[in-house]
Design a protein around this motif. Structure first.
Motif, PDB file in Angstrom:
ATOM      1  N   VAL A 144      38.320  45.969  42.551  1.00 21.59           N
ATOM      2  CA  VAL A 144      37.620  44.888  41.848  1.00 21.59           C
ATOM      3  C   VAL A 144      38.631  44.045  41.081  1.00 21.59           C
ATOM      4  O   VAL A 144      38.537  42.819  41.019  1.00 21.59           O
ATOM      5  CB  VAL A 144      36.552  45.472  40.895  1.00 21.59           C
ATOM      6  N   ARG A 145      39.629  44.717  40.522  1.00 24.22           N
ATOM      7  CA  ARG A 145      40.646  43.982  39.765  1.00 24.22           C
ATOM      8  C   ARG A 145      41.422  43.022  40.653  1.00 24.22           C
ATOM      9  O   ARG A 145      41.793  41.931  40.212  1.00 24.22           O
ATOM     10  CB  ARG A 145      41.623  44.956  39.128  1.00 24.22           C
ATOM     11  N   SER A 146      41.713  43.430  41.878  1.00 21.15           N
ATOM     12  CA  SER A 146      42.457  42.544  42.775  1.00 21.15           C
ATOM     13  C   SER A 146      41.661  41.262  42.997  1.00 21.15           C
ATOM     14  O   SER A 146      42.191  40.154  42.897  1.00 21.15           O
ATOM     15  CB  SER A 146      42.705  43.217  44.124  1.00 21.15           C
TER      16      SER A 146
ATOM     17  N   ILE B 160      35.180  30.258  44.020  1.00 18.72           N
ATOM     18  CA  ILE B 160      33.811  30.617  44.386  1.00 18.72           C
ATOM     19  C   ILE B 160      33.741  31.150  45.814  1.00 18.72           C
ATOM     20  O   ILE B 160      33.029  32.111  46.102  1.00 18.72           O
ATOM     21  CB  ILE B 160      32.880  29.400  44.178  1.00 18.72           C
ATOM     22  N   HIS B 161      34.534  30.547  46.676  1.00 17.76           N
ATOM     23  CA  HIS B 161      34.601  31.031  48.056  1.00 17.76           C
ATOM     24  C   HIS B 161      35.011  32.501  48.076  1.00 17.76           C
ATOM     25  O   HIS B 161      34.418  33.327  48.774  1.00 17.76           O
ATOM     26  CB  HIS B 161      35.606  30.180  48.833  1.00 17.76           C
ATOM     27  N   LEU B 162      36.026  32.830  47.290  1.00 21.92           N
ATOM     28  CA  LEU B 162      36.514  34.204  47.246  1.00 21.92           C
ATOM     29  C   LEU B 162      35.474  35.134  46.630  1.00 21.92           C
ATOM     30  O   LEU B 162      35.329  36.289  47.041  1.00 21.92           O
ATOM     31  CB  LEU B 162      37.812  34.261  46.441  1.00 21.92           C
ATOM     32  N   PHE B 163      34.731  34.613  45.653  1.00 23.36           N
ATOM     33  CA  PHE B 163      33.680  35.415  45.029  1.00 23.36           C
ATOM     34  C   PHE B 163      32.611  35.799  46.057  1.00 23.36           C
ATOM     35  O   PHE B 163      32.137  36.927  46.099  1.00 23.36           O
ATOM     36  CB  PHE B 163      33.061  34.644  43.865  1.00 23.36           C
ATOM     37  N   MET B 164      32.264  34.836  46.905  1.00 23.77           N
ATOM     38  CA  MET B 164      31.301  35.120  47.982  1.00 23.77           C
ATOM     39  C   MET B 164      31.830  36.224  48.898  1.00 23.77           C
ATOM     40  O   MET B 164      31.108  37.140  49.278  1.00 23.77           O
ATOM     41  CB  MET B 164      31.047  33.860  48.821  1.00 23.77           C
ATOM     42  N   LYS B 165      33.111  36.092  49.246  1.00 27.71           N
ATOM     43  CA  LYS B 165      33.738  37.100  50.113  1.00 27.71           C
ATOM     44  C   LYS B 165      33.713  38.472  49.449  1.00 27.71           C
ATOM     45  O   LYS B 165      33.526  39.496  50.100  1.00 27.71           O
ATOM     46  CB  LYS B 165      35.198  36.717  50.386  1.00 27.71           C
ATOM     47  N   MET B 166      33.921  38.443  48.130  1.00 26.44           N
ATOM     48  CA  MET B 166      33.942  39.695  47.384  1.00 26.44           C
ATOM     49  C   MET B 166      32.585  40.385  47.476  1.00 26.44           C
ATOM     50  O   MET B 166      32.491  41.590  47.682  1.00 26.44           O
ATOM     51  CB  MET B 166      34.297  39.400  45.927  1.00 26.44           C
ATOM     52  N   GLU B 167      31.535  39.582  47.313  1.00 28.67           N
ATOM     53  CA  GLU B 167      30.192  40.146  47.423  1.00 28.67           C
ATOM     54  C   GLU B 167      29.952  40.686  48.824  1.00 28.67           C
ATOM     55  O   GLU B 167      29.404  41.766  48.992  1.00 28.67           O
ATOM     56  CB  GLU B 167      29.150  39.078  47.082  1.00 28.67           C
TER      57      GLU B 167
ATOM     58  N   ALA C 143      32.130  41.850  50.763  1.00 23.35           N
ATOM     59  CA  ALA C 143      32.893  43.082  50.924  1.00 23.35           C
ATOM     60  C   ALA C 143      32.267  44.247  50.171  1.00 23.35           C
ATOM     61  O   ALA C 143      32.770  45.370  50.206  1.00 23.35           O
ATOM     62  CB  ALA C 143      34.334  42.867  50.454  1.00 23.35           C
ATOM     63  N   GLY C 144      31.153  43.965  49.483  1.00 20.12           N
ATOM     64  CA  GLY C 144      30.437  45.036  48.802  1.00 20.12           C
ATOM     65  C   GLY C 144      31.056  45.458  47.488  1.00 20.12           C
ATOM     66  O   GLY C 144      30.754  46.534  46.969  1.00 20.12           O
ATOM     67  N   MET C 145      31.950  44.610  46.923  1.00 15.82           N
ATOM     68  CA  MET C 145      32.553  44.948  45.639  1.00 15.82           C
ATOM     69  C   MET C 145      31.610  44.522  44.520  1.00 15.82           C
ATOM     70  O   MET C 145      30.961  43.478  44.612  1.00 15.82           O
ATOM     71  CB  MET C 145      33.885  44.219  45.456  1.00 15.82           C
ATOM     72  N   LYS C 146      31.565  45.312  43.472  1.00 16.71           N
ATOM     73  CA  LYS C 146      30.674  45.022  42.353  1.00 16.71           C
ATOM     74  C   LYS C 146      31.430  44.272  41.263  1.00 16.71           C
ATOM     75  O   LYS C 146      32.324  44.823  40.631  1.00 16.71           O
ATOM     76  CB  LYS C 146      30.120  46.336  41.799  1.00 16.71           C
ATOM     77  N   PRO C 147      31.072  43.023  41.040  1.00 18.25           N
ATOM     78  CA  PRO C 147      31.766  42.232  40.016  1.00 18.25           C
ATOM     79  C   PRO C 147      31.636  42.877  38.636  1.00 18.25           C
ATOM     80  O   PRO C 147      30.561  43.357  38.277  1.00 18.25           O
ATOM     81  CB  PRO C 147      31.030  40.887  40.038  1.00 18.25           C
TER      82      PRO C 147
END
Length: 626
Positions: free
Chosen positions: A219-221, A239-246, A248-252
């Motif tokens: 999550v830190r990365s 924001i694009h990366l945030f979407m990708k993060m979601e 990828a199943g990572m919990k903000p």
DNA sequence: ATAGGGTTAG
């Protein structure tokens, strides 16, 4: 080689003191912070007198006194009585010092250890490195690095990570990189350290390169990368990366939320901002001050003053950032009186303003032409709060005078500034020259601006405008030729509007939109309606040497008009329309929007480069002063 | 016992 801390360390007992140590009770502070054998004796005596066991002595302090004065057997004896100091004991002393407010003590103690025949282990090194990090002390850091190698600890990942971090933090990014590259093994922490340090140095490409190459991302990365994009002025990428993060199943986490909300603020992305707000509350982040502050800023910059206010009111604890954000936001929305009221409320309850608070306040004054108030705050800032004005504050003052037409005062203010004026300062004067048609002073401002900020097209455009309005076409053309010759390109204006979660962007004259034809027809209808109410196209804002009717064509293709027409087509009636523009809103569009807000009975919120315009019932919150 | 982010303005 060895030096002693400057923090009041006395190596010798106070021989001049006529009192016996046992006759004086040590102060509570001394019980924990004795620095000399003499003081240690005082404390010891106190313990005996009050029948307190010796074990209550703060050992790390005793060890410190002992370590720095090995010739003084007394301290050593105390240590021996309490316990036999082994490496674990010394390490815990080091840790205490490293994390305390005088980390230099840890470094000093480290160098002393060898005189006690104590050999450092990996924990010893880690605590000294922590001290170096707190002190940004790369010189001692390199020495400790040497010890780490000598002790055969170079494969210890904790230590390697700390050293990489220390080097990068001290600005030796090359050394950090070298070490990073030659490490035989790295873990997610190693990568994250490099990424966040590259981000700190504004090397977002370098950071992303590592991010894309790392084997596992935590999550830190993701958060470091998202925050990095925001800091580098790339909120869309964030924001694009945030979407990708979601995906990828990572919990903000809390920090992710802060970063994404900041991106939403920059982009005016209200929908996502609201969604993240809900997520944040569901995740139990409601009491996080950083998040609340960023939420306030997000709502303000998305034009939702009421939501920002609600978040502000519901906060249990506010910091100066919360107050400053709210005050600056009210200023942006033209609510100067409310901004000032909030400021006095803040002072009343004893919150100390900072330099940023005053930038917001001065903005409020200049946007509303409150010259005397502005002068008062500028003076009070230093007199009552000890805040030295920065260039931004001077910029606000020049803006305040210039907007109000006090051009001579503005000019003299610049001349008397104790610091060198920058482009913003002269630009503020130039803006006033346009409104009040002072060509001579505008030329003076441009002389400075072309030296200070030669590639900024905005200033030349204003000057060219000033000439055009005075019908000095040749001079106007000269400015444009100058721009062309010097490769200064006019920043294309664009406006955007979010409809059903999709961002629609319009450039001036844009015919590329799939529904361009409908949009033009819509504008045609609006034009008819407002013409009845007295709208006259202000073709003088079109700086082209063309026929009058051609000018109208250009005027009617201004990006904010296209965005508005599209918004009216695509959103249900009664719903406010929110438009963003990268430049300042055009005069003609401003006049047209006022009339449109009345004829179609809609609230139109425009966020331009400087502030918000909220059009409603035929008028604008800027009261035509912008 | 040891390692890595945050908010206002610009």
């Amino acid at each position: 080689m060895l030096c002693f801390p400057s923090s009041g360390l006395h190596l010798l007992p106070h021989h001049g003191n006529s009192h016996s140590p046992t006759t004086q009770s040590p102060t509570p502070d001394l019980l924990h912070n004795f620095n000399t054998p003499f003081e240690l004796k005082q404390v010891h005596a106190h313990l005996i007198k009050t029948n307190t066991p010796l074990s209550t002595l703060p050992l790390s302090r005793a060890a410190f006194v002992c370590a720095l004065t090995p010739s003084f057997a007394y301290a050593q004896k105390i240590l021996e009585r309490v316990e036999k100091p082994d490496i674990v004991f010394w390490n815990s002393c080091l840790r205490t010092f490293a994390e305390g407010d005088s980390p230099i003590d840890a470094i000093l103690l480290f160098y002393k250890l060898r005189q006690f025949d104590v050999f450092p282990d990996n924990f010893t090194c880690s605590f000294v490195l922590k001290a170096c990090t707190h002190l940004l002390d790369i010189l001692n850091g390199r020495i400790v690095h040497g010890y780490v190698e000598k002790l055969g600890l170079q494969s210890n990942l904790f230590l390697q990570n700390m050293i990489v971090h220390l080097y990068a933090l001290c600005g030796a990014i090359g050394d950090a990189r070298l070490l990073f590259e030659k490490m035989s093994q790295r873990d997610v922490v190693t990568w994250n350290i490099m990424i966040s340090q590259l981000v700190k140095r504004r090397d977002i490409e370098g950071a992303y390169d590592l991010f894309s190459r790392m084997p596992d991302r935590s999550v830190r990365s993701w958060t470091s990368m998202i925050a990095g994009y925001v800091q580098c002025g790339k909120p869309k990428e964030a924001i694009h990366l945030f979407m990708k993060m979601e995906e990828a199943g990572m919990k903000p986490n809390e920090l992710t939320v802060v970063a994404v909300l900041a991106a939403c603020a920059d982009l005016g992305a209200l929908d996502l901002g609201r969604r993240v707000h809900v997520y944040s509350n569901q995740s139990g982040f409601r009491r996080n001050v950083h998040i609340s502050n960023t939420l306030i800023d997000m709502y303000l910059k998305c034009g939702c003053l009421a939501n920002a206010r609600r978040v502000f009111e519901e906060m249990e604890e506010r910091t100066i950032v919360s107050w400053s954000a709210m005050i600056a936001g009210l200023a942006m929305h033209g609510q100067a009186e409310e901004a000032l009221r909030l400021f006095s409320e803040m002072i009343q309850i004893g919150v100390k303003p900072n330099d940023v608070t005053f930038i917001g306040l001065l903005h409020a004054c200049s946007h509303m032409g409150m010259i005397d108030k502005g002068r008062e705050f500028f003076g009070s800032m230093t007199r009552d709060f000890g805040i030295i004005p920065r260039i931004e504050h001077y910029g606000c003052m020049v803006d305040l005078f210039s907007r109000a037409g006090l051009l001579q005062e503005a000019y003299e203010f610049i001349m008397n500034m104790p610091i060198k004026p920058n482009g913003v300062v002269w630009g503020a004067l130039l803006g006033g020259c346009k409104v009040y048609k002072n060509i001579a002073l505008a030329e003076e401002a441009i002389r400075h601006l072309s030296a200070l900020d030669p590639l900024n097209d905005g200033y030349y455009v204003v000057l060219s405008n000033i000439y055009a309005e005075a019908e000095r076409w040749e001079d106007s053309a000269k400015v444009r030729k100058f721009m062309k010759d010097h490769g200064v390109k006019k920043t294309p204006g664009w406006s955007s509007i979010m409809v059903d979660g999709v961002l629609h962007e319009f450039a001036a004259g844009d015919e590329s939109h799939p529904q361009a034809e409908e949009i033009f027809q819509m504008w045609g209808k609006l034009l008819q309606k407002i013409k009845i109410r007295g709208y006259v196209p202000k073709t003088s804002v079109v700086l082209l040497d063309i026929e009058e009717n051609e000018k109208e064509t250009f005027l009617f293709r201004h990006s904010e008009k296209l965005a508005l027409a599209f918004g009216l087509m695509k959103t249900p009636s009664g719903r406010p329309i929110r438009i963003m523009k990268n430049l300042r809103v055009c005069e003609d569009c401003h006049a047209a929007f006022k009339l449109i807000s009345e004829t179609v009975d809609r609230e139109i919120v425009v966020r331009d480069r400087n502030r918000f315009h909220c059009f409603k019932d035929g008028s604008c919150t800027c009261r035509d002063y912008w």
